[in-house]
Design a protein around this motif. Structure first.
Motif, mmCIF file in Angstrom:
data_model
loop_
_atom_site.group_PDB
_atom_site.id
_atom_site.type_symbol
_atom_site.label_atom_id
_atom_site.label_comp_id
_atom_site.label_asym_id
_atom_site.label_seq_id
_atom_site.Cartn_x
_atom_site.Cartn_y
_atom_site.Cartn_z
ATOM 1 N N ALA A 14 -50.193 7.872 24.157
ATOM 2 C CA ALA A 14 -50.242 9.159 24.822
ATOM 3 C C ALA A 14 -51.065 8.983 26.183
ATOM 4 C CB ALA A 14 -51.108 10.215 24.013
ATOM 5 N N LYS A 15 -52.005 8.130 26.473
ATOM 6 C CA LYS A 15 -52.592 7.673 27.429
ATOM 7 C C LYS A 15 -51.629 7.357 28.580
ATOM 8 C CE LYS A 15 -56.107 7.382 30.255
ATOM 9 N NZ LYS A 15 -56.859 8.450 30.889
ATOM 10 N N MET A 16 -50.824 6.180 28.186
ATOM 11 C CA MET A 16 -49.555 5.578 28.949
ATOM 12 C C MET A 16 -48.533 6.458 29.479
ATOM 13 S SD MET A 16 -47.175 2.671 27.878
ATOM 14 C CE MET A 16 -45.979 3.542 26.950
ATOM 15 N N ILE A 17 -48.428 7.652 28.584
ATOM 16 C CA ILE A 17 -47.338 8.593 28.947
ATOM 17 C C ILE A 17 -48.014 9.407 29.874
ATOM 18 C CG2 ILE A 17 -45.940 10.534 28.266
ATOM 19 C CD1 ILE A 17 -45.563 9.141 25.608
ATOM 20 N N LYS A 18 -49.516 9.950 30.008
ATOM 21 C CA LYS A 18 -49.903 10.739 30.830
ATOM 22 C C LYS A 18 -50.314 10.334 31.980
ATOM 23 C CE LYS A 18 -52.753 13.865 28.671
ATOM 24 N NZ LYS A 18 -53.492 14.373 27.973
ATOM 25 N N SER A 19 -50.509 8.983 31.963
ATOM 26 C CA SER A 19 -51.212 8.309 33.172
ATOM 27 C C SER A 19 -50.089 8.189 34.230
ATOM 28 C CB SER A 19 -51.976 7.218 32.823
ATOM 29 O OG SER A 19 -52.613 6.248 33.970
ATOM 30 N N THR A 20 -50.798 8.367 35.652
ATOM 31 C CA THR A 20 -50.037 8.178 36.461
ATOM 32 C C THR A 20 -50.264 6.815 37.195
ATOM 33 O OG1 THR A 20 -51.477 9.414 37.999
ATOM 34 C CG2 THR A 20 -49.419 10.666 36.996
ATOM 35 N N GLY A 21 -51.403 6.354 37.052
ATOM 36 C CA GLY A 21 -51.923 4.914 37.597
ATOM 37 C C GLY A 21 -52.057 3.900 36.548
ATOM 38 N N GLN A 22 -52.932 3.036 36.838
ATOM 39 C CA GLN A 22 -53.441 1.944 35.985
ATOM 40 C C GLN A 22 -54.117 2.517 34.848
ATOM 41 O OE1 GLN A 22 -52.723 -1.790 36.797
ATOM 42 N NE2 GLN A 22 -51.031 -0.754 37.415
ATOM 43 N N ILE A 23 -53.893 1.939 33.659
ATOM 44 C CA ILE A 23 -54.761 2.349 32.306
ATOM 45 C C ILE A 23 -56.036 1.797 32.647
ATOM 46 C CG2 ILE A 23 -54.941 2.590 29.969
ATOM 47 C CD1 ILE A 23 -52.110 3.036 29.868
ATOM 48 N N ASP A 24 -57.129 2.662 32.443
ATOM 49 C CA ASP A 24 -58.719 2.096 32.724
ATOM 50 C C ASP A 24 -58.906 1.391 31.418
ATOM 51 O OD1 ASP A 24 -61.641 3.136 32.578
ATOM 52 O OD2 ASP A 24 -61.005 2.146 34.525
ATOM 53 N N VAL A 25 -59.871 0.133 31.691
ATOM 54 C CA VAL A 25 -60.394 -0.439 30.426
ATOM 55 C C VAL A 25 -61.334 0.305 29.704
ATOM 56 C CG1 VAL A 25 -61.859 -2.356 29.717
ATOM 57 C CG2 VAL A 25 -60.161 -2.574 31.513
ATOM 58 N N GLY A 26 -62.027 1.097 30.690
ATOM 59 C CA GLY A 26 -63.339 2.009 30.016
ATOM 60 C C GLY A 26 -62.549 3.038 29.108
ATOM 61 N N ASP A 27 -61.371 3.775 29.443
ATOM 62 C CA ASP A 27 -60.863 4.760 28.847
ATOM 63 C C ASP A 27 -60.537 4.269 27.571
ATOM 64 O OD1 ASP A 27 -61.331 6.618 30.417
ATOM 65 O OD2 ASP A 27 -59.193 6.443 31.522
ATOM 66 N N LEU A 28 -59.762 2.990 27.417
ATOM 67 C CA LEU A 28 -59.230 2.416 26.333
ATOM 68 C C LEU A 28 -60.368 1.926 25.306
ATOM 69 C CD1 LEU A 28 -56.377 -0.071 27.271
ATOM 70 C CD2 LEU A 28 -56.154 2.064 25.968
ATOM 71 N N THR A 29 -61.330 1.643 25.571
ATOM 72 C CA THR A 29 -62.490 1.288 24.977
ATOM 73 C C THR A 29 -63.027 2.645 24.406
ATOM 74 O OG1 THR A 29 -63.267 -0.397 26.335
ATOM 75 C CG2 THR A 29 -65.110 0.334 24.941
ATOM 76 N N ALA A 30 -63.196 3.568 25.164
ATOM 77 C CA ALA A 30 -63.694 5.028 24.393
ATOM 78 C C ALA A 30 -62.854 5.561 23.319
ATOM 79 C CB ALA A 30 -63.834 5.797 25.730
ATOM 80 N N LEU A 31 -61.214 5.358 23.741
ATOM 81 C CA LEU A 31 -60.335 5.774 22.738
ATOM 82 C C LEU A 31 -60.534 4.883 21.303
ATOM 83 C CD1 LEU A 31 -57.358 6.175 24.851
ATOM 84 C CD2 LEU A 31 -58.594 8.065 23.707
ATOM 85 N N ILE A 32 -60.902 3.632 21.591
ATOM 86 C CA ILE A 32 -60.827 2.700 20.321
ATOM 87 C C ILE A 32 -62.031 3.306 19.650
ATOM 88 C CG2 ILE A 32 -61.577 0.613 19.595
ATOM 89 C CD1 ILE A 32 -59.773 -0.745 21.839
ATOM 90 N N ASP A 33 -63.155 3.763 20.297
ATOM 91 C CA ASP A 33 -64.535 3.998 19.445
ATOM 92 C C ASP A 33 -64.049 5.510 18.840
ATOM 93 O OD1 ASP A 33 -66.009 2.034 20.463
ATOM 94 O OD2 ASP A 33 -66.699 2.968 22.229
ATOM 95 N N LEU A 34 -63.359 6.125 19.370
ATOM 96 C CA LEU A 34 -63.036 7.427 18.643
ATOM 97 C C LEU A 34 -62.126 7.625 17.552
ATOM 98 C CD1 LEU A 34 -62.227 9.725 21.904
ATOM 99 C CD2 LEU A 34 -64.313 9.998 20.331
ATOM 100 N N VAL A 35 -61.170 6.495 17.698
ATOM 101 C CA VAL A 35 -60.304 6.389 16.453
ATOM 102 C C VAL A 35 -61.170 5.789 15.486
ATOM 103 C CG1 VAL A 35 -58.250 6.281 17.827
ATOM 104 C CG2 VAL A 35 -59.200 4.011 17.272
#
Length: 210
Positions: free
Chosen positions: A158-179
């Motif tokens: 979902a992050k890849m689909i919605k993002s218009t630029g580079q996917i941020d490392v911090g966002d991926l880390t936060a998503l991993i913590d949430l899941v």
């Protein structure tokens, strides 16, 4: 008995399909176009790939090397390793475009959807395996590993689909913590490996789940 497709013909066909996808998109990768570009007869292509979609997905899959299942002793650290590679692939314009185009086309093409789903099951094996190990270690609640893998991958896609630029490392880390919390795991920092962070992926061959 028909002769098997030679390695040379197979290579030419796959390379032609990859070139067509890169130049014309998925719609431009037809068996007729592949036969013309590769010099491999259409009848020969059909002996190895039963349909255009089988060749299409195979050609895309060959561009992305497989990742070995990490085994760091911590679900969080394992997921950070897997998703660091996902980040690299998603931030490569050509691979990202192909991944999104396959998802969009598969929604309208049942055969492509079935072929893509079969490929994804194989690609998601590392996720399933790290989940199984996490359950065995008591890190997360018992759950069907395939369902957990879908739950983990969903926010990333979902992050890849919605993002218009580079996917941020911090966002991926936060998503991993949430899941991980959603799977009944510890909060960041409480489990072994909790302090680990995603490091910038090294240059070289890429691996992911189209």
């Amino acid at each position: 008995m028909a002769r098997p497709l030679s390695k040379e013909a197979r290579r030419k066909a796959v390379e032609a399909a990859q070139a067509l996808i890169a130049t014309h998109g998925i719609g431009g990768c037809t068996l007729e176009a592949v036969a013309k570009k590769s010099g491999v007869a259409k009848t020969t292509l059909y002996r190895h790939w039963s349909s255009r979609n089988m060749l299409l997905v195979h050609a895309i899959d060959c561009q992305i090397e497989r990742i070995p299942t990490p085994n760091t002793g911590s679900l969080r650290s394992d997921l950070l390793e897997i998703m660091a590679v996902f980040q690299e692939v998603a931030n490569t314009a050509e691979h990202r475009r192909m991944m999104l185009e396959v998802i969009a086309t598969a929604a309208q093409d049942p055969e492509l959807a079935a072929v893509h789903r079969s490929l994804m099951q194989e690609r998601m094996r590392p996720l399933c395996e790290v989940v199984e190990r996490a359950i065995e270690r008591g890190e997360i609640d018992p759950i069907d590993p395939q369902l957990a893998a879908d739950f983990i991958e969903g926010p990333m896609v979902a992050k890849m689909i919605k993002s218009t630029g580079q996917i941020d490392v911090g966002d991926l880390t936060a998503l991993i913590d949430l899941v991980i919390r959603g799977l009944g795991g510890d909060r960041p920092g409480e489990a072994a490996g909790g302090a680990a962070e995603v490091s910038a992926p090294a240059s070289g061959p890429t691996t992911a789940t189209p």
